[in-house]
Each structure stands twice: as C-alpha cells, then as structure tokens.
Design a protein around this motif. Sequence first.
Motif, mmCIF file in Angstrom:
data_model
loop_
_atom_site.group_PDB
_atom_site.id
_atom_site.type_symbol
_atom_site.label_atom_id
_atom_site.label_comp_id
_atom_site.label_asym_id
_atom_site.label_seq_id
_atom_site.Cartn_x
_atom_site.Cartn_y
_atom_site.Cartn_z
ATOM 1 N N VAL A 1 23.710 37.431 15.138
ATOM 2 C CA VAL A 1 22.345 36.922 14.985
ATOM 3 C C VAL A 1 22.332 35.404 15.200
ATOM 4 O O VAL A 1 21.439 34.871 15.856
ATOM 5 C CB VAL A 1 21.786 37.276 13.588
ATOM 6 C CG1 VAL A 1 20.493 36.551 13.328
ATOM 7 C CG2 VAL A 1 21.565 38.765 13.486
ATOM 8 N N GLY A 2 23.380 34.727 14.673
ATOM 9 C CA GLY A 2 23.462 33.285 14.845
ATOM 10 C C GLY A 2 23.510 32.895 16.306
ATOM 11 O O GLY A 2 22.765 32.017 16.750
ATOM 12 N N ILE B 1 23.586 47.854 -0.521
ATOM 13 C CA ILE B 1 23.872 47.569 -1.934
ATOM 14 C C ILE B 1 23.521 48.792 -2.771
ATOM 15 O O ILE B 1 24.287 49.222 -3.637
ATOM 16 C CB ILE B 1 23.084 46.338 -2.413
ATOM 17 C CG1 ILE B 1 23.592 45.092 -1.692
ATOM 18 C CG2 ILE B 1 23.235 46.142 -3.906
ATOM 19 C CD1 ILE B 1 22.758 43.863 -1.911
ATOM 20 N N GLU C 1 21.308 45.153 4.185
ATOM 21 C CA GLU C 1 22.015 44.800 2.965
ATOM 22 C C GLU C 1 21.399 45.508 1.770
ATOM 23 O O GLU C 1 22.112 45.988 0.895
ATOM 24 C CB GLU C 1 21.996 43.285 2.754
ATOM 25 C CG GLU C 1 22.817 42.518 3.776
ATOM 26 C CD GLU C 1 24.246 43.024 3.858
ATOM 27 O OE1 GLU C 1 24.861 43.211 2.806
ATOM 28 O OE2 GLU C 1 24.730 43.245 4.977
ATOM 29 N N LEU D 1 13.883 34.977 16.253
ATOM 30 C CA LEU D 1 14.510 36.127 15.622
ATOM 31 C C LEU D 1 13.677 37.382 15.782
ATOM 32 O O LEU D 1 14.121 38.484 15.503
ATOM 33 C CB LEU D 1 14.738 35.854 14.130
ATOM 34 C CG LEU D 1 15.847 34.851 13.841
ATOM 35 C CD1 LEU D 1 15.799 34.397 12.399
ATOM 36 C CD2 LEU D 1 17.204 35.467 14.127
ATOM 37 N N LEU E 1 25.928 38.651 11.110
ATOM 38 C CA LEU E 1 25.416 37.283 11.012
ATOM 39 C C LEU E 1 25.885 36.443 12.184
ATOM 40 O O LEU E 1 25.120 35.629 12.727
ATOM 41 C CB LEU E 1 25.863 36.655 9.696
ATOM 42 C CG LEU E 1 25.083 37.115 8.479
ATOM 43 C CD1 LEU E 1 25.694 36.540 7.224
ATOM 44 C CD2 LEU E 1 23.635 36.673 8.593
ATOM 45 N N PHE F 1 18.850 42.644 9.161
ATOM 46 C CA PHE F 1 20.079 42.380 8.405
ATOM 47 C C PHE F 1 19.811 42.487 6.903
ATOM 48 O O PHE F 1 20.569 43.117 6.170
ATOM 49 C CB PHE F 1 20.613 40.986 8.762
ATOM 50 C CG PHE F 1 21.628 40.450 7.794
ATOM 51 C CD1 PHE F 1 22.931 40.915 7.815
ATOM 52 C CD2 PHE F 1 21.276 39.500 6.856
ATOM 53 C CE1 PHE F 1 23.859 40.437 6.917
ATOM 54 C CE2 PHE F 1 22.203 39.024 5.954
ATOM 55 C CZ PHE F 1 23.498 39.494 5.982
ATOM 56 N N VAL F 2 18.690 41.873 6.472
ATOM 57 C CA VAL F 2 18.382 41.877 5.039
ATOM 58 C C VAL F 2 18.163 43.302 4.541
ATOM 59 O O VAL F 2 18.699 43.700 3.502
ATOM 60 C CB VAL F 2 17.145 41.004 4.754
ATOM 61 C CG1 VAL F 2 16.722 41.134 3.305
ATOM 62 C CG2 VAL F 2 17.443 39.558 5.073
ATOM 63 N N LEU G 1 31.047 44.867 4.284
ATOM 64 C CA LEU G 1 30.973 43.422 4.089
ATOM 65 C C LEU G 1 31.448 42.711 5.365
ATOM 66 O O LEU G 1 30.851 41.732 5.811
ATOM 67 C CB LEU G 1 31.840 43.035 2.886
ATOM 68 C CG LEU G 1 31.419 41.814 2.085
ATOM 69 C CD1 LEU G 1 29.956 41.866 1.744
ATOM 70 C CD2 LEU G 1 32.225 41.719 0.814
ATOM 71 N N ALA H 1 29.322 40.272 8.064
ATOM 72 C CA ALA H 1 29.754 38.982 8.605
ATOM 73 C C ALA H 1 29.577 38.966 10.123
ATOM 74 O O ALA H 1 29.056 38.000 10.693
ATOM 75 C CB ALA H 1 31.205 38.720 8.223
ATOM 76 N N PHE I 1 16.747 39.234 11.857
ATOM 77 C CA PHE I 1 17.379 38.809 10.605
ATOM 78 C C PHE I 1 16.893 39.658 9.441
ATOM 79 O O PHE I 1 17.646 39.990 8.536
ATOM 80 C CB PHE I 1 17.121 37.332 10.322
ATOM 81 C CG PHE I 1 17.983 36.806 9.216
ATOM 82 C CD1 PHE I 1 19.307 36.494 9.450
ATOM 83 C CD2 PHE I 1 17.488 36.655 7.935
ATOM 84 C CE1 PHE I 1 20.119 36.051 8.427
ATOM 85 C CE2 PHE I 1 18.300 36.206 6.905
ATOM 86 C CZ PHE I 1 19.617 35.902 7.156
#
Lengths: 107, 501
Positions: free
Chosen positions: B176-177, B140, B136, B186, B173, B132-133, B166, B170, B129
């Motif tokens: 990962v979920g 950005i 991002e 994780l 996530l 993922f952060v 973007l 999605a 996770f």
Amino acid sequence: MEALFAVTLGILSASGVYLLLRARTFPVVMGLTLLSYAVNLFLFAMGRLTSGAPAVIGRSAEYADPLPQALVLTAIVIGFAITAFLLVLSLRGLGELKSDHVDGEQR
Amino acid sequence: MNHVLVLPILLPMFIGSLMLCLPRLSLATPRSLGLVATVLLLAVSMYLVHLADQGVLHSYALGNWQAPFGIVLMLDRLSAMLLLVTAVLAIFALVYAVRGDDARGKNFHSLFQFQLMGINGAFLTGDLFNLFVFFEILLIASYALLLHGGGAERVRAGIHYVVLNLLGSALFLLAVGVMYGITGTLNMADMAVKVAAASPDDAALLGAAGLLLLLVFGLKAAFLPMYFWLPRAYASASAPVAALFAIMTKVGLYSIMRVYILIYGEQAGSIANLASDWLWPLALLTILCGVIGALAAVTLQSLLAYLVVASVGSLLAGIALGTPQALSAALYYLIHSTWVTGAMFLVADLISRQRGEKAGKLVQGPMLLQPLLLGALFFMGAIALAGLPPFSGFLGKLMLLQALQPGYQALLLWSVVLLGGLLTLVALSRAGSTLLWRTGLVVLGSAERDNVRTLAAAGLLSSVLLLVLFAAPVLSYVQATAAQLLDLAPYMQLVNAGETP
C-alpha cells in the motif's frame, strides 16, 4: 538522508526476518516487531522525506504529506495490539504445549 | 447518499459492543441479541442485493468527505452478493453455536459480531488502506474465535495463524505504501485511473507492489505456496467457527478480483493482467494439493479443510481465466462452496459428537445414534462437494469447464478439475464408509443428539438443492455481476462524480 534511511530500513527488516526464521516464539515476536518498525518507517517515507516541513497547508511554503503519518498511526495501533495478543498467546502456548517452538513441538 | 450502505458495518459493531457492556452472568441476552442482529443483517443484505441488482454502482462517502479524498464505501453486485452469502452462513453458524458451543469461552457473541463487521467492511470498502483496516478487524476477531474453547491443538494452530497473518499485514502495508507513494491516492477507483496513466518508469514499482499484494491476498485466500496454515487452523476450530471461516478464504478471493480486475486490469498498460500468469498454474496445483491432502487426512475435519483448499483452487482458476463465462462460473461456485463447506463442518461436528473420544478420527468407532439421518446429510454434502449431479457443485463445475474453448488450456483444466472431483469422491467415500458403516454394534451413552443443531446443519446444506432449483435467477445475477466487474468505466466515473467543483 535517503541513503541513511534506506540502510536503516534494510538492517531492521533483515534482522526482523532473521529473528522470524529462528522459529522460537520470543525471537519471532521480536522479529515481527522489528519488521513492523521497518514497515512503519517505510510508510512514513512514502510521503517523501523532508525536514522541518509542517503537515498543515498554509503555515509555510513547503508542507509534508499528512496522509502517510495518519496511516502510520493506524498501523502502529493495530500492530501493537496484535503483538500484545501474540505475546499472550505465546505464553499460553508455552504453558499448554511445554515448548517455545512455533510448531509446538520439542526440537 | 443511501445510508443503508453503512449498516452492514455499523449493526454488528454496535451490537457487538453492546454485548461487551452487558453483565456477563447469563448467556440468554447475548444469544438473543446476536440472533436478532444477524437476522437484521440478512434483511439488510437482501435489500442491498436488490439495490445493487439495478445495475448502478452505489457509493457512500463516510463523513461526507468526497472521493478520492475521503474514504468511500462502494456497493456493486459482487459486494452485495458476498454480503448476502456471509449473512446466510452466519445465521446457521450462530443457531448452531447457541446450543452450547458459545458457552465454552468468553465473549463468543461479541467476537462473532466483530468478525461479521470485519468481513462486511472488507466487502464494502472502496479504499485500499481501509481494506487493510477491515482485514485486521476480521483477523483480530478470528484469532480469538479460533482459540475459542481453548486446548493445546487450538493454541498450536493459533500461533501459526497469528504469526503468518501478522507477517501478511506487514507486506500489505509495504505494498500500500509503494502504491500510495507513486499514485498519491488510496481510493481503488482513483488508483485504477492513476495506474492506467502512470509513466513507464513507475510500472516496475507498481508491478512489484501488485505482486506483494497478491502474496498477501494469497495468504488469506490460501492458495498453493501459502495454504499450509489453513488445514490445521480449520480442523482445530470449534464447529460453528469453522463454518463461519468458510467465508474467510473468499475475502481473499474477493480482494484478488477487486484489485486485479480494477487496478491491474486491461487498462494498466505494460502491467495489465499482472496476476493471471501467476494465478493460472497456482490454481491448478492448489486443486491437486488440496485433494491429495484430503486423501491423506486422518480426521474428518482436516479432510474438509483440505477440500476448502481444493475449492479455492477451482475458484482461482475461474478468476485467472477472467472471461465473463469463467468469472460467472467462479462466482456461482463461490456461493455453493461457501455454504456447502460451512454445512459440512457442522455435519462433521454432529457426527463427532456421537463418537465419543474418537470424535472426527477416521477409524472404526461406535455406532452412531442417528446413523440414517446423519448418513443422509453426509451423503448429500459429499455429492455436492465432489461436484456430482443433481446438486449445485455439479452446475458450478460444469459452467467452469464450459467456460473454455477446446485447446491446451481446456485440456489442463478439464483433467485437473475432473481428477480433483474423482479424488474428492474417493476421499469422502472412504471417510463416509468408515464413519457410518465400519461401526460397532453399541451406541455410546455419551452420544449427543440435538435437533436444533441438526436443523441448522440441514438448513445450510439444503442450499445445495435450492441453488439448483433457483439456478436461473442466481445465474442471471452472477452473469450480470461478471459483466459489471469487467466494465471498468462506471467505477472510474465514481471518482470523477464525487470530485467537488
């Protein structure tokens, strides 16, 4: 509850994908928003669906997994920020390219 | 715990934030701060490479929450190597940028540091996770950097880039979920243990999540069905940004190596080596599409962007084969292709600046102010990109070709890679002769000449020679890296060692 949840997620993502494929910037932003709602709910459900269970150990016999809730919070914050950025970028695109098509060309 | 491990993330974060607090009147302070921070980052990365080369895995528990409960940073040879590659690239890109490109928009230097923070974080983290952060964070920063300088072309490329990423987030996530829902963890090493022990009923879901992740990483790495955003974005970005972006596709490739060797590796039961069946054909097709795009390109920048795609294909072929020889060839080629692509974007900009309005368009133009110097740089870079001796591209490709025993696979790889090399050479010689030889007789009055910029481009380009001169230590390092990557036991022990009694 599981069936209702699954159907909701399905409708949300289907609408999201449909709007995304419209290829105009505003529907695309709306589509991505719906899709991210679906994703966030999905992440939340990965902690298993329970009702009335606190996310703290020791308060009651049954407790909810707090980690997916934390993940969802992170995902919401990030998604919100980027959607805001995308909105501004779309407006800029409308001004500079004179078109709201994602390819920036009049169709 | 060795606190140096967290420095490649903290240093750019603090310097970048500090720059935001400074008064915006002059660029002098952010420029010097940025340069100092990047040089420090280089020093830290060198130390980390030295640390990782001792062959032990290092982990750093953030906030002292032990794995698998807290988030850990993990340093192995691969992540240390990529940190160093990033730092070297960043220094030259930044030196190029401080000569005026940074003044074309606001906050260039903060964004540059945040971009480095995201890239370094993605290379260091041991948590899915958290990956993922950091993705991002780097995205950005890259959205804003891509738009740096403004203009319709950048906005057009930017909208595609943001929307696609973007959507990729999605999907990331979702994957990962699913993986968290089944394994309950994780941490990547812990997840590898849990996936290896997963019941056969869950294998299908885990496989689906794995392929979703492949889609996301494929979007970042830009291989075949997902590369269409790249040429426009890279070709329209300003030169230092395009040079820095040379490392961005490698973040995707790094994640593919990390996830599909560690989590979906040999031990994963029925879903073992999940990705390699997909990666192998896609890699070869990506090489072909990349060079066809390069042949059809109308500007030098988009030609180079298509060559990025082709190089991703070669790297992916090495990763898909997955043998120690193929992996070490891919890693060597990764270092080479990152630096040479970055350098060529800078050289392309140097050439464009002396061609007035025609800039990078591959049409007859005015005479260049420094035809010999720029021609020599272009020639050197072109030879390295096409994979001809004596430069590093040749060594990388040779190792990749030698990694296979003669057979059906080798036949495919040899013909595709060699054909790709030939077509790259055709595209680059066509571009070079148009830009350098089919010129008018007068030099434009607006032609710019900047020795520092030239030095930055030449410095980064000299890596193609240095990588050959120091091939022995580099090769022994990448071979050790490949061996370490394929030996999963130490990674798994990392989690057990961290468990509190």
